[in-house]
Design an enzyme around this catalytic site. Structure first.
Site, short mmCIF file in Angstrom:
data_model
loop_
_atom_site.label_atom_id
_atom_site.label_comp_id
_atom_site.label_asym_id
_atom_site.label_seq_id
_atom_site.Cartn_x
_atom_site.Cartn_y
_atom_site.Cartn_z
N LYS A 64 0.87 -1.18 0.00
CA LYS A 64 0.00 0.00 0.00
C LYS A 64 0.90 1.22 0.00
O LYS A 64 2.05 1.15 0.45
CB LYS A 64 -0.86 -0.01 1.27
CG LYS A 64 -2.14 0.76 1.15
CD LYS A 64 -3.30 -0.06 0.67
CE LYS A 64 -4.56 0.76 0.57
NZ LYS A 64 -5.73 -0.01 0.23
N GLY A 83 -27.25 0.65 3.62
CA GLY A 83 -26.45 1.45 2.68
C GLY A 83 -26.77 1.08 1.25
O GLY A 83 -26.59 -0.07 0.85
N GLY A 143 -25.59 2.75 -1.57
CA GLY A 143 -24.68 3.49 -2.45
C GLY A 143 -24.26 2.62 -3.62
O GLY A 143 -25.04 1.78 -4.09
N VAL A 168 -22.27 0.01 -3.97
CA VAL A 168 -22.32 -1.45 -3.80
C VAL A 168 -23.73 -1.90 -3.43
O VAL A 168 -24.27 -2.85 -4.02
CB VAL A 168 -21.31 -1.93 -2.73
CG1 VAL A 168 -21.39 -3.43 -2.55
CG2 VAL A 168 -19.89 -1.51 -3.09
P1 NAD Z 1 -21.05 4.72 -1.11
O1 NAD Z 1 -20.50 5.91 -0.45
O2 NAD Z 1 -21.40 4.77 -2.57
O3 NAD Z 1 -22.37 4.22 -0.33
C1 NAD Z 1 -22.51 4.18 1.05
C2 NAD Z 1 -23.96 4.47 1.36
O4 NAD Z 1 -24.16 4.23 2.76
C3 NAD Z 1 -24.38 5.91 1.07
O5 NAD Z 1 -25.51 5.91 0.25
C4 NAD Z 1 -24.67 6.47 2.47
O6 NAD Z 1 -25.73 7.42 2.47
C5 NAD Z 1 -25.03 5.23 3.23
N1 NAD Z 1 -24.87 5.34 4.68
C6 NAD Z 1 -23.87 5.91 5.38
N2 NAD Z 1 -24.09 5.80 6.68
C7 NAD Z 1 -25.23 5.11 6.85
C8 NAD Z 1 -25.99 4.67 7.97
N3 NAD Z 1 -25.59 4.91 9.21
N4 NAD Z 1 -27.13 3.98 7.75
C9 NAD Z 1 -27.55 3.74 6.50
N5 NAD Z 1 -26.89 4.14 5.41
C10 NAD Z 1 -25.74 4.83 5.56
O7 NAD Z 1 -20.00 3.54 -0.85
P2 NAD Z 1 -19.86 2.15 -1.62
O8 NAD Z 1 -18.85 2.30 -2.69
O9 NAD Z 1 -21.20 1.61 -1.95
O10 NAD Z 1 -19.18 1.25 -0.50
C11 NAD Z 1 -19.93 0.79 0.62
C12 NAD Z 1 -19.00 0.17 1.64
O11 NAD Z 1 -18.28 -0.91 1.03
C13 NAD Z 1 -17.92 1.13 2.15
O12 NAD Z 1 -17.67 0.82 3.50
C14 NAD Z 1 -16.71 0.81 1.30
O13 NAD Z 1 -15.50 1.10 1.98
C15 NAD Z 1 -16.87 -0.68 1.13
N6 NAD Z 1 -16.24 -1.20 -0.10
C16 NAD Z 1 -16.61 -0.74 -1.30
C17 NAD Z 1 -16.02 -1.25 -2.45
C18 NAD Z 1 -16.44 -0.77 -3.81
O14 NAD Z 1 -16.12 -1.44 -4.82
N7 NAD Z 1 -17.15 0.35 -3.94
C19 NAD Z 1 -15.03 -2.25 -2.35
C20 NAD Z 1 -14.66 -2.73 -1.09
C21 NAD Z 1 -15.28 -2.19 0.04
#
Ligand code: NAD
Length: 368
Positions: free
Chosen positions: A80, A180, A182, A184
């Protein structure tokens, strides 16, 4: 900080400090272990308050990548990098090009990618100086948005857990609570609907909740209700540390499988889930779909091949469950065991010399 003591504690291979006065670059590349292959891990840009904080973050994240790659079946090591700076005001083309030159000096031992605070544009600038970068623009062989692949991996992890908990690798008629919606979470809902699951959803953004209700017939609940809602599978896809002292007694699910990083507030919360009979799909394996997808760029990106590889997360989680049963340990511990067993087995493979060092042509002695 006593750096060598830190490196000895978890057997780090190498740490590189990069400094370029002309571009303002201050970066650290940490390579934890390259037994399985070159160390792949994102580049984080963050205004660290101190050098100790930056080194500690780089080391912690690099080690995590060794486990993630090994347990996910990737032929990659763990590394990293961190750039000290504020991503909102300290970015420039020369900063990332300068960083790219440092990566190039490592000759492929470290491959960088996007992470918190860095973007595709930054990877494109790095790419001008080195080929040891993934997560680049699709026009340059990039793999695009990782989220659908992360979601696919989470679903595969759930299937492995369902096989163990319910006797069949199916989510048909099962209730999954998604926290959540978002990048994913939304893709995950789509995949789960196709599997015949019933969905309960929440998000802080009401528009995303309405969309999921409309598109997938999901039942909306308030954000503070989701962790205690009765369901078969709880899928945290928002924040880390949701499994903690406060939430544990309230959980009413059989499986926890989501995409959020560091789902367990502390590793002993994995033990607590185990004691309660809740099957936990370890976060760093279940959410490895994005990593597996981006790593495919190293072979010339092929979406079909990447999809196939991400689907194997089901096998990885199956293996972890088997180790958990074999050793009588929680699945978060079993995931680490899987990673260590794989790196250990490969590093102790027999070394075969293919030629005798003395059979090299002897240099003629110079005559005087
Ligand atoms: P994102 O920011 O697109 O979505 C996160 C969502 O969670 C947002 O819509 C937000 O409003 C919601 N949220 C935040 N706090 C909340 C709560 N207390 N209750 C309900 N909803 C809440 O992020 P993402 O890319 O979808 O990733 C989601 C998680 O997965 C993160 O923790 C990220 O680190 C992890 N992750 C993502 C990826 C990826 O490919 N995007 C890969 C590995 C890990």
């Amino acid at each position: 900080m006593r750096i060598f003591e830190k490196l000895a504690e978890y057997r780090y291979e190498q740490v590189v400090f990069c400094h370029d006065k002309s571009t303002g670059l201050r970066a650290i590349i940490a390579i934890h272990n390259t037994t399985l292959g070159p160390a792949l891990g994102g580049c984080r840009m963050y205004p660290y308050a101190s050098e100790d904080e930056a080194v500690t973050d780089a080391l912690r994240l690099a080690r995590g990548m060794t486990y993630k790659a090994a347990a996910s079946g990737l032929n990659l090591g763990g590394g990293k990098s961190v750039i000290v700076g504020d991503p909102r005001k300290d970015k420039s083309e020369v900063l990332f090009r300068s960083f790219g030159r440092y990566i190039e000096t490592l000759g492929g031992r470290y491959i960088t990618a996007e992470d918190v605070g860095t973007s595709i544009e930054d990877m494109e600038n790095i790419r001008l100086e080195t080929s040891h970068v993934v997560g680049v623009d699709v026009t340059h062989g990039g793999s695009g948005d990782p989220s659908p692949f992360t979601a696919l991996g989470v679903k595969q992890g759930m299937l492995a857990c369902a096989e163990e908990a319910f006797g069949a690798p199916s989510l048909e008629g099962r209730t999954v609570a998604v926290q959540g919606l978002g990048h994913v979470g939304h893709h995950l809902c789509e995949l789960l609907q196709a599997e015949g699951a019933r969905l309960i959803v929440t998000d802080l953004n009401p528009a995303l909740v309405e969309e999921a209700a409309r598109e997938f017939g999901a039942k909306p609940v308030e954000p503070d209700e989701i962790l205690s809602i009765p369901c078969d599978v709880l899928a945290p896809c928002a924040l880390g540390a949701v499994i903690n002292d406060e939430s544990l007694p309230k959980l009413r699910c059989s499986i926890v499988a989501g995409s959020a990083n560091n789902l367990l507030a502390e590793s002993h919360h994995g033990e607590a889930l185990y004691e309660r009979g809740i099957l936990y799909a370890p976060d760093y394996v279940t959410n490895a779909g994005g990593l597996i997808n981006v790593a495919d760029e190293l072979e010339g990106y092929n979406r079909q091949r990447a999809t196939k590889r991400v689907m194997r997360i089901q096998d990885s989680v199956r293996r972890i469950i088997a180790i958990s049963k074999r050793d009588g340990v929680p699945t978060n511990v079993a995931a680490d065991t899987l990673a260590l067993e794989r790196t250990g087995a490969i590093s102790s493979m027999v070394r075969l010399h293919t030629g005798h060092p003395y059979s090299m042509p002897q240099r003629r002695r110079a005559t005087v």
